[in-house]
Design an enzyme around this catalytic site. Structure first.
Site, PDB file in Angstrom:
ATOM      1  N   CYS A   3       0.651  -1.223   0.069  1.00 57.26           N
ATOM      2  CA  CYS A   3       0.149   0.009  -0.039  1.00 57.26           C
ATOM      3  C   CYS A   3       0.934   1.260  -0.088  1.00 57.26           C
ATOM      4  O   CYS A   3       1.741   1.401   0.964  1.00 57.26           O
ATOM      5  CB  CYS A   3      -1.041   0.020   1.087  1.00 57.26           C
ATOM      6  SG  CYS A   3      -1.814   1.443   1.421  1.00 57.26           S
ATOM      7  N   CYS A  30       0.406   2.940   3.425  1.00 59.90           N
ATOM      8  CA  CYS A  30       1.082   2.862   4.754  1.00 59.90           C
ATOM      9  C   CYS A  30       2.008   1.651   4.737  1.00 59.90           C
ATOM     10  O   CYS A  30       2.592   1.211   6.013  1.00 59.90           O
ATOM     11  CB  CYS A  30      -0.428   2.308   5.861  1.00 59.90           C
ATOM     12  SG  CYS A  30      -0.928   0.620   5.171  1.00 59.90           S
ATOM     13  N   CYS A  81      -4.896   0.585   6.282  1.00 55.81           N
ATOM     14  CA  CYS A  81      -5.212   2.174   6.400  1.00 55.81           C
ATOM     15  C   CYS A  81      -6.488   2.305   5.827  1.00 55.81           C
ATOM     16  O   CYS A  81      -6.740   3.501   5.767  1.00 55.81           O
ATOM     17  CB  CYS A  81      -3.918   2.680   6.067  1.00 55.81           C
ATOM     18  SG  CYS A  81      -3.843   2.906   4.242  1.00 55.81           S
ATOM     19  N   CYS A  86      -8.152  -5.999  -9.481  1.00 59.10           N
ATOM     20  CA  CYS A  86      -7.648  -4.787 -10.477  1.00 59.10           C
ATOM     21  C   CYS A  86      -7.364  -3.629  -9.689  1.00 59.10           C
ATOM     22  O   CYS A  86      -8.321  -2.937  -9.071  1.00 59.10           O
ATOM     23  CB  CYS A  86      -9.037  -4.728 -11.312  1.00 59.10           C
ATOM     24  SG  CYS A  86      -8.724  -3.330 -12.780  1.00 59.10           S
TER      25      CYS A  86
END
EC number: 1.8.4.12
Length: 137
Positions: free
Chosen positions: A46, A49, A98, A118
């Site tokens: 991510c 985070c 997060c 996706c």
């Protein structure tokens, strides 16, 4: 809505498209993402985070214009939400840590899961498995 800041990557460091995608549930233009054609071995995290989300060995070319994966690193890496926008039913995926918007999951992927995650490149960072270099999407 996704959390505005995290210890590892405050939202103020996001560029315009990264903020639009992760914080406003936006979608980058197809075939525009920096990580779409990445074929290196490593881990996709991510962007907001740094939580691990997908291993490179689950990435495949679905032809849809966004990075596609057939499974996350763990069951709790991803949060799933019903999305009824644009006059259709989809399943939104968010970071399980997060709550940043990542993209959507569809039931048309390859085996072994049959799922296609996706994901917007702008919601990801990639850590190269060979040299540890990081690339933001």
């Amino acid at each position: 809505m996704a959390k505005e800041t995290t210890p590892d990557h405050p939202a103020t460091e996001l560029n315009e498209i990264q903020r639009y995608v992760t914080q406003e549930r936006g979608t980058e233009a197809p075939y525009s993402g920096k990580l779409l054609h990445n074929k290196r071995e490593g881990v996709y995290h991510c962007l907001c985070c740094n939580q691990p989300l997908f291993y490179s060995d689950s990435k495949y070319d679905s032809g849809c214009g966004w990075p596609s994966f057939y499974q996350p690193v763990s069951d709790d890496a991803i949060r799933y939400l019903d999305d009824n926008t644009h006059n259709m039913h989809r399943v939104e995926i968010r970071c399980g840590h997060c709550d940043a918007h990542l993209g959507h999951v569809f039931p048309d992927g390859p085996q072994p899961t049959g799922e296609r995650f996706c994901v917007n490149s702008a919601s990801l960072s990639f850590t190269d498995g060979e040299n540890g270099d990081k690339t933001a999407g």
